[in-house]
Design a protein around this motif. Sequence first.
Motif, PDB file in Angstrom:
ATOM      1  N   ASN A   1      24.591  46.527  46.991  1.00  0.00           N
ATOM      2  CA  ASN A   1      25.610  47.338  46.937  1.00  0.00           C
ATOM      3  C   ASN A   1      27.285  46.824  46.192  1.00  0.00           C
ATOM      4  OD1 ASN A   1      24.229  48.921  45.092  1.00  0.00           O
ATOM      5  ND2 ASN A   1      23.294  49.817  46.337  1.00  0.00           N
ATOM      6  N   PHE A   2      27.352  46.130  47.902  1.00  0.00           N
ATOM      7  CA  PHE A   2      28.812  45.460  48.612  1.00  0.00           C
ATOM      8  C   PHE A   2      29.095  44.811  47.673  1.00  0.00           C
ATOM      9  CE2 PHE A   2      31.060  43.396  51.678  1.00  0.00           C
ATOM     10  CZ  PHE A   2      31.639  44.629  51.972  1.00  0.00           C
ATOM     11  N   ILE A   3      27.845  43.692  47.483  1.00  0.00           N
ATOM     12  CA  ILE A   3      28.300  42.697  47.076  1.00  0.00           C
ATOM     13  C   ILE A   3      28.851  42.302  45.626  1.00  0.00           C
ATOM     14  CG2 ILE A   3      27.500  40.355  46.337  1.00  0.00           C
ATOM     15  CD1 ILE A   3      25.749  40.208  49.434  1.00  0.00           C
ATOM     16  N   LEU A   4      28.357  42.899  45.052  1.00  0.00           N
ATOM     17  CA  LEU A   4      28.487  43.196  43.530  1.00  0.00           C
ATOM     18  C   LEU A   4      29.732  43.164  42.705  1.00  0.00           C
ATOM     19  CD1 LEU A   4      24.828  44.834  42.277  1.00  0.00           C
ATOM     20  CD2 LEU A   4      25.609  42.482  41.644  1.00  0.00           C
ATOM     21  N   PRO A   5      30.116  44.556  43.674  1.00  0.00           N
ATOM     22  CA  PRO A   5      31.544  45.025  42.953  1.00  0.00           C
ATOM     23  C   PRO A   5      32.746  43.411  43.461  1.00  0.00           C
ATOM     24  CG  PRO A   5      30.450  47.026  44.401  1.00  0.00           C
ATOM     25  CD  PRO A   5      29.453  45.299  43.927  1.00  0.00           C
ATOM     26  N   ILE A   6      32.343  42.894  44.716  1.00  0.00           N
ATOM     27  CA  ILE A   6      33.311  41.673  45.276  1.00  0.00           C
ATOM     28  C   ILE A   6      32.974  40.851  44.284  1.00  0.00           C
ATOM     29  CG2 ILE A   6      33.497  40.016  46.523  1.00  0.00           C
ATOM     30  CD1 ILE A   6      32.539  41.646  48.561  1.00  0.00           C
ATOM     31  N   ILE A   7      31.938  40.682  42.943  1.00  0.00           N
ATOM     32  CA  ILE A   7      31.449  39.577  42.839  1.00  0.00           C
ATOM     33  C   ILE A   7      31.997  39.288  41.751  1.00  0.00           C
ATOM     34  CG2 ILE A   7      29.780  38.578  40.899  1.00  0.00           C
ATOM     35  CD1 ILE A   7      27.433  38.325  43.138  1.00  0.00           C
ATOM     36  N   VAL A   8      31.990  41.149  40.532  1.00  0.00           N
ATOM     37  CA  VAL A   8      33.190  41.340  39.483  1.00  0.00           C
ATOM     38  C   VAL A   8      34.529  41.266  40.150  1.00  0.00           C
ATOM     39  CG1 VAL A   8      33.147  43.689  38.322  1.00  0.00           C
ATOM     40  CG2 VAL A   8      31.350  43.023  39.019  1.00  0.00           C
ATOM     41  N   ILE A   9      34.827  41.304  40.751  1.00  0.00           N
ATOM     42  CA  ILE A   9      36.581  41.245  41.292  1.00  0.00           C
ATOM     43  C   ILE A   9      36.570  39.754  41.280  1.00  0.00           C
ATOM     44  CG2 ILE A   9      37.865  41.750  42.909  1.00  0.00           C
ATOM     45  CD1 ILE A   9      37.005  44.022  43.831  1.00  0.00           C
ATOM     46  N   VAL A  10      36.344  39.014  42.402  1.00  0.00           N
ATOM     47  CA  VAL A  10      36.108  37.448  41.527  1.00  0.00           C
ATOM     48  C   VAL A  10      36.110  36.990  40.216  1.00  0.00           C
ATOM     49  CG1 VAL A  10      35.669  35.851  43.088  1.00  0.00           C
ATOM     50  CG2 VAL A  10      35.580  36.955  44.182  1.00  0.00           C
ATOM     51  N   ILE A  11      35.016  38.019  39.846  1.00  0.00           N
ATOM     52  CA  ILE A  11      34.859  36.702  38.453  1.00  0.00           C
ATOM     53  C   ILE A  11      36.606  37.417  37.528  1.00  0.00           C
ATOM     54  CG2 ILE A  11      33.620  37.028  36.294  1.00  0.00           C
ATOM     55  CD1 ILE A  11      30.923  37.087  37.866  1.00  0.00           C
ATOM     56  N   ALA A  12      37.013  38.647  37.463  1.00  0.00           N
ATOM     57  CA  ALA A  12      38.123  39.195  36.797  1.00  0.00           C
ATOM     58  C   ALA A  12      39.063  38.699  37.388  1.00  0.00           C
ATOM     59  CB  ALA A  12      38.223  41.025  37.499  1.00  0.00           C
ATOM     60  N   ALA A  13      39.034  38.059  38.774  1.00  0.00           N
ATOM     61  CA  ALA A  13      40.494  36.983  39.092  1.00  0.00           C
ATOM     62  C   ALA A  13      40.212  35.957  38.538  1.00  0.00           C
ATOM     63  CB  ALA A  13      40.356  37.740  41.192  1.00  0.00           C
ATOM     64  N   VAL A  14      39.269  34.983  39.099  1.00  0.00           N
ATOM     65  CA  VAL A  14      39.444  34.009  37.853  1.00  0.00           C
ATOM     66  C   VAL A  14      39.519  33.965  36.864  1.00  0.00           C
ATOM     67  CG1 VAL A  14      37.347  32.078  37.293  1.00  0.00           C
ATOM     68  CG2 VAL A  14      37.344  33.042  39.681  1.00  0.00           C
ATOM     69  N   MET A  15      38.809  35.155  35.861  1.00  0.00           N
ATOM     70  CA  MET A  15      39.341  35.246  34.264  1.00  0.00           C
ATOM     71  C   MET A  15      40.277  35.088  33.992  1.00  0.00           C
ATOM     72  SD  MET A  15      36.324  34.342  32.597  1.00  0.00           S
ATOM     73  CE  MET A  15      36.910  34.770  30.789  1.00  0.00           C
ATOM     74  N   SER A  16      41.344  35.960  34.729  1.00  0.00           N
ATOM     75  CA  SER A  16      42.548  36.224  34.599  1.00  0.00           C
ATOM     76  C   SER A  16      43.404  35.278  35.029  1.00  0.00           C
ATOM     77  CB  SER A  16      42.947  38.018  35.389  1.00  0.00           C
ATOM     78  OG  SER A  16      43.228  37.298  36.870  1.00  0.00           O
ATOM     79  N   SER A  17      43.147  34.235  35.327  1.00  0.00           N
ATOM     80  CA  SER A  17      43.684  33.219  36.163  1.00  0.00           C
ATOM     81  C   SER A  17      43.567  32.136  34.908  1.00  0.00           C
ATOM     82  CB  SER A  17      43.398  32.956  37.501  1.00  0.00           C
ATOM     83  OG  SER A  17      42.169  31.884  37.615  1.00  0.00           O
ATOM     84  N   LEU A  18      42.841  31.791  33.903  1.00  0.00           N
ATOM     85  CA  LEU A  18      42.798  30.825  33.193  1.00  0.00           C
ATOM     86  C   LEU A  18      43.208  31.856  32.086  1.00  0.00           C
ATOM     87  CD1 LEU A  18      39.326  30.038  33.728  1.00  0.00           C
ATOM     88  CD2 LEU A  18      40.966  29.012  34.322  1.00  0.00           C
ATOM     89  N   PHE A  19      43.843  30.552  30.830  1.00  0.00           N
ATOM     90  CA  PHE A  19      44.371  31.020  29.988  1.00  0.00           C
ATOM     91  C   PHE A  19      44.551  29.095  28.955  1.00  0.00           C
ATOM     92  CE2 PHE A  19      47.997  29.692  32.161  1.00  0.00           C
ATOM     93  CZ  PHE A  19      49.124  28.811  31.033  1.00  0.00           C
ATOM     94  N   ILE A  20      44.464  29.556  27.803  1.00  0.00           N
ATOM     95  CA  ILE A  20      44.508  28.882  26.516  1.00  0.00           C
ATOM     96  C   ILE A  20      45.925  28.743  26.030  1.00  0.00           C
ATOM     97  CG2 ILE A  20      42.967  27.592  24.673  1.00  0.00           C
ATOM     98  CD1 ILE A  20      40.173  29.187  25.657  1.00  0.00           C
TER      99      ILE A  20
END
Length: 295
Positions: A5-24
């Motif tokens: 339960n602790f790791i899942l939010p972290i993974i979601v945050i990391v994925i969201a941060a990576v996605m928000s740092s990418l643009f085309i």
Amino acid sequence: MRKTNFILPIIVIVIAAVMSSLFIVDEREKALVLQFGQIKAIKEEPGLAFKIPIIQEVVRYDDRILSLDTPSIEVTPSDDRRLVVDAFARYRIADVVRFRQAVGVGGLRAAEDRLGSILTTQTRAVLGSEGVTSSTILSSDRAALMVRIRELSQARATALGLDVLDVRLKQTNLPEQNLDATFARMRAEREREAADEIARGEEAAQRVRATADRTVVELVSEAKREAEITRGEADAERNAIFAEAFGQNEEFFEFYRSLTAYERSLLGNNSTMVLSPDSEFFNYLRSDQPGAAVQ
């Protein structure tokens, strides 16, 4: 379970941060990476790019050739014949950094407002310059005028980061209040030209008629002359034939001429003639036998 339960939010945050740092960056656009309003990166090549999430933002600008229509303006050429013209321009964003610095957050709308003002000013300046008449604007020489407008506009648009590729005059009309006077003048000129053409036609017709009449007189005169010559020759030939016949037998010729005279004079519709019976006219009607009556 607690660890998951602790790791899942972290993974979601990391994925969201990576996605928000990418643009085309699309091939039809250019992009600027801004951080607190300051330009941190320029992305002019299409493909995948990165930025710092939340802190940095991406501003995109169209890299295609754009068009801009200017409002109709009234210009006064050197011959003082006012004209209403409107133009359009083809342009593109050449320097995206200078463009951002010039227009700020106003973007393309602010740039087009300023470019439109530049085009209007330069159009007035060129079309109202010395030596440029309304006839020049309405003729094929307007192409050179449009080149001059583009060059002057380009010199001003460089400060906006824009490249003015082409300027065209779409319409060139007379002001509404001048149309009636212009049409009346055009009508008067056409009527004058028509009158001149009619006069020249009448003059040419008179020349043709005079030539024809002279030709008729000459032909008739020549025909009469030839007819008189022919008639004279015929009379001469007839007289020669009569003379030859008279010379061959004078008595027969005299007899023939008397018969002809009798035939012409003793017709029923002739006037009455009173002649002596002893007249020479009746020589061939007398009888040698005594007591014979004249018929």
